[in-house]
Design an enzyme around this catalytic site. Structure first.
Site, short mmCIF file in Angstrom:
data_model
loop_
_atom_site.label_atom_id
_atom_site.label_comp_id
_atom_site.label_asym_id
_atom_site.label_seq_id
_atom_site.Cartn_x
_atom_site.Cartn_y
_atom_site.Cartn_z
N GLY A 44 -17.91 -34.30 -11.89
CA GLY A 44 -17.87 -32.93 -12.08
C GLY A 44 -16.62 -32.28 -11.66
N GLN A 84 -29.81 -32.77 -10.57
CA GLN A 84 -28.96 -33.27 -11.45
C GLN A 84 -27.84 -34.36 -11.17
OE1 GLN A 84 -29.95 -31.89 -14.62
NE2 GLN A 84 -31.19 -30.41 -13.22
N SER A 89 -23.87 -42.77 -17.88
CA SER A 89 -23.39 -43.96 -18.31
C SER A 89 -24.04 -45.23 -18.33
CB SER A 89 -21.81 -44.17 -18.35
OG SER A 89 -21.27 -45.34 -19.01
N TYR A 152 -28.61 -48.33 -15.29
CA TYR A 152 -28.79 -46.91 -15.34
C TYR A 152 -30.23 -46.39 -15.40
CZ TYR A 152 -28.70 -42.15 -16.92
OH TYR A 152 -28.84 -41.01 -17.21
N LYS A 156 -33.13 -44.49 -13.48
CA LYS A 156 -33.98 -43.29 -13.54
C LYS A 156 -35.48 -43.39 -13.71
CE LYS A 156 -30.52 -40.47 -14.15
NZ LYS A 156 -30.71 -39.24 -13.49
N ARG A 220 -30.09 -40.93 -32.90
CA ARG A 220 -30.28 -40.30 -31.36
C ARG A 220 -31.07 -38.70 -31.79
NH1 ARG A 220 -29.73 -44.57 -29.98
NH2 ARG A 220 -27.97 -45.35 -28.68
P1 NAD Z 1 -22.20 -35.21 -15.02
O1 NAD Z 1 -21.64 -36.37 -14.67
O2 NAD Z 1 -21.21 -34.37 -15.91
O3 NAD Z 1 -23.01 -34.43 -13.73
C1 NAD Z 1 -23.18 -34.89 -12.66
C2 NAD Z 1 -22.66 -34.40 -11.61
O4 NAD Z 1 -23.23 -34.95 -10.39
C3 NAD Z 1 -21.16 -34.23 -11.48
O5 NAD Z 1 -20.82 -33.09 -11.03
C4 NAD Z 1 -20.95 -35.25 -10.35
O6 NAD Z 1 -19.79 -34.93 -9.64
C5 NAD Z 1 -22.32 -34.99 -9.58
N1 NAD Z 1 -22.53 -36.16 -8.47
C6 NAD Z 1 -22.63 -37.47 -8.93
N2 NAD Z 1 -22.95 -38.35 -7.98
C7 NAD Z 1 -23.16 -37.41 -6.66
C8 NAD Z 1 -23.28 -37.56 -5.45
N3 NAD Z 1 -23.55 -38.92 -4.92
N4 NAD Z 1 -23.53 -36.57 -4.74
C9 NAD Z 1 -23.17 -35.19 -5.20
N5 NAD Z 1 -22.82 -35.16 -6.40
C10 NAD Z 1 -22.92 -36.11 -7.07
O7 NAD Z 1 -23.38 -35.59 -15.93
P2 NAD Z 1 -24.47 -34.63 -16.90
O8 NAD Z 1 -24.26 -35.20 -18.39
O9 NAD Z 1 -24.28 -33.37 -16.32
O10 NAD Z 1 -25.97 -35.20 -16.16
C11 NAD Z 1 -26.51 -34.64 -15.34
C12 NAD Z 1 -27.87 -35.33 -15.07
O11 NAD Z 1 -28.50 -35.52 -16.33
C13 NAD Z 1 -27.69 -36.69 -14.66
O12 NAD Z 1 -28.89 -37.05 -13.72
C14 NAD Z 1 -27.89 -37.67 -15.90
O13 NAD Z 1 -28.20 -39.02 -15.77
C15 NAD Z 1 -29.03 -36.98 -16.46
N6 NAD Z 1 -29.02 -37.32 -18.01
C16 NAD Z 1 -27.85 -36.63 -18.75
C17 NAD Z 1 -28.05 -36.75 -20.20
C18 NAD Z 1 -26.88 -36.42 -21.04
O14 NAD Z 1 -27.15 -36.67 -22.33
N7 NAD Z 1 -25.76 -35.68 -20.59
C19 NAD Z 1 -29.07 -37.64 -20.83
C20 NAD Z 1 -30.04 -38.20 -20.03
C21 NAD Z 1 -30.16 -37.78 -18.53
#
Ligand code: NAD
Length: 329
Positions: A44, A84, A89, A152, A156, A220
Site C-alpha cells: 500500500g 483488509q 496475487s 493464496y 483465504k 470474471r
Molecule cells: P492491496 O495490496 O492494495 O492492499 C493490501 C494492504 O495490506 C496494503 O496496503 C499492504 O501494505 C497491507 N498489508 C499487507 N500485509 C500487511 C501486514 N503484514 N501488516 C500490515 N499491513 C499489511 O490489496 P487490495 O486489492 O486492496 O486487497 C485488500 C484485501 O482484499 C486483501 O485481503 C485481498 O486478499 C482481498 N481481496 C482483494 C481482491 C481484489 O480483487 N483486489 C479480490 C479478493 C480478495
C-alpha cells in the site's frame, strides 16, 4: 444507508493504505466516522490516503499485523474491524508460501485474538473468490467450493475456518466477504502482479499491447470498488444471523477477458490485438458469483454495474495520466 451506525463508533481498517482499504477509509472518514488505519505499507501507499491523512477523525498507524502487540494497541477503543491487510496475487503466492501463511493466516489470527481481548463488536474480513478453486459450479454459490488451487487461496480459506472457530468458541462476531475481482480508482497498475484492469489500462496508455494468459475466454465477475465499500458497512450492521458466515461480494455479471480487452481498447481507440500467453498455474478458469446470500443476509445490492464502474475507472485513470504528464513537463 450511512446513518445506521452511531458516529461515535470507531473503525479499524487493516491494510487501509491499500487499494480497497483506502477506499473504505476515505468513505467512512468523509461520513464523519473516526477511523484508524493499520498498515505496514508493503504493497500500500500513503499516497492513497492523501485526501484524509491530516483530518482529525483519521489516524494512521504504521505497523504489521504479524506483530500481536501492534494489533492489540491498534484495537484499543475500536468497535468495528474491517480487515483488509493481506498479500494478494495468486502467482506470487507460489513463490513464497511461507510468507503468505505468516502474513495472511498468522496475521489474521493476531487480529482475531486482539479483537477478542479488546471486545470489539464485530470483525469483517476480506476473503476471496479464489476459495472456489476448481469447482465447476456456475454461478459460484457459498458451500460449493472445489479443491484449492494456490497458496493464496488456501490462506483465504484458512481465514474463513479460523473466523468460524473464533465466532463459535470465543464469541468474536465475524463475517467474511468473498470479493470477486475488485476494480476501480487507486488500484496499482504497476508491476508483474498487478490486477488485470489497471494493467490493461496502463499498458494501452503507454501504447503497448497488453498480455492475456490463456485464450481470453476465461471469465470474471468484475466488481466495482463502491460495491465492496458498501458491503463492508452493511456487514457491520447486519443481523446476528449473518455472523459466522461468509458471502460472495460481486456484481453478479460474467465478463470474458476478451470482451474486457475490447471495451478498454475501444475507449483508447487502440487498434492492436493483445498478446496471448500460456495459461498460468493456479488461475481459475471461470468465476461468476451468485449473490443471493449476501442480498438476503446483508441487504447487499451491487448499486454499481460492471459497465458503470468501468466507465468511472477509465475516466479516473485518464485524469490521472494527464496529471502525471503535467507533473513531468
Ligand atoms: P492491496 O495490496 O492494495 O492492499 C493490501 C494492504 O495490506 C496494503 O496496503 C499492504 O501494505 C497491507 N498489508 C499487507 N500485509 C500487511 C501486514 N503484514 N501488516 C500490515 N499491513 C499489511 O490489496 P487490495 O486489492 O486492496 O486487497 C485488500 C484485501 O482484499 C486483501 O485481503 C485481498 O486478499 C482481498 N481481496 C482483494 C481482491 C481484489 O480483487 N483486489 C479480490 C479478493 C480478495
Amino acid at each position: 444507508m450511512y446513518k445506521k451506525i452511531d458516529l461515535k463508533k470507531q473503525f479499524l481498517v487493516t491494510g487501509g493504505a491499500g487499494f480497497i482499504g483506502s477506499n473504505i477509509c476515505i468513505e467512512l472518514v468523509k461520513k464523519g466516522y473516526r477511523v484508524r488505519c493499520l498498515d505496514n505499507l508493503s504493497t500500500g501507499s500513503i499516497d492513497n490516503l492523501k485526501e484524509i491523512i491530516f483530518l482529525p477523525n483519521f489516524e494512521f498507524i504504521y505497523g504489521d499485523i504479524r506483530n500481536y502487540s501492534t494489533c492489540d494497541v491498534a484495537m484499543k477503543d475500536i468497535d468495528y474491524v474491517l480487515h483488509q491487510a493481506a498479500l494478494g496475487s495468486v502467482p506470487r503466492s507460489f513463490k513464497n508460501p511461507q510468507m503468505y501463511c505468516e502474513n495472511n493466516v498468522m496475521g489474521f489470527l493476531n487480529i482475531l485474538e486482539a479483537a477478542k481481548k479488546n471486545k470489539v463488536l464485530r470483525v469483517i474480513y476480506a476473503s476471496s473468490s479464489s476459495v472456489y478453486g476448481n469447482s465447476l459450479t456456475m454461478p459460484k454459490i457459498e458451500g460449493t467450493e472445489g479443491m484449492i488451487l494456490s497458496p493464496y487461496a488456501l490462506t483465504k480459506k484458512e481465514n474463513e475456518n479460523w473466523a468460524t472457530i473464533y465466532t463459535k468458541y470465543y464469541e468474536v462476531e465475524t463475517i467474511g466477504l468473498r470479493y470477486f475481482n475488485v476494480f476501480g480508482r487507486g488500484q496499482n497498475p504497476h508491476g508483474m502482479y498487478a490486477a488485470v484492469i489497471p494493467k490493461f489500462i496502463k499498458t494501452i496508455q503507454e501504447g503497448n499491447r497488453p498480455e492475456i494468459y490463456g485464450d481470453g475466454m476465461q471469465s470474471r465477475d468484475f466488481t466495482y470498488i463502491n460495491n465492496v465499500v458498501s458491503a463492508n458497512y452493511l456487514a457491520c450492521i447486519a443481523s446476528k444471523e449473518a455472523v459466522g458466515k461468509y458471502f460472495n461480494i460481486a456484481s453478479g455479471e460474467r465478463i470474458f477477458l476478451n470482451s474486457l480487452y475490447k471495451i478498454i481498447a475501444e475507449f483508447y481507440d487502440f487498434k492492436e490485438e493483445p498478446i496471448y500467453l500460456e495459461r498460468r498455474t493456479g488461475d481459475v478458469r471461470d468465476s461468476f458469483a451468485d449473490i443471493s446470500s449476501a442480498k438476503q443476509y446483508l441487504g447487499y445490492k451491487p448499486e454499481w454495474s460492471f459497465t458503470k464502474g468501468l466507465e468511472e475507472t477509465l475516466n479516473w485513470y485518464n485524469k490521472n495520466q494527464e496529471k502525471e504528464r503535467s507533473n513531468i513537463s
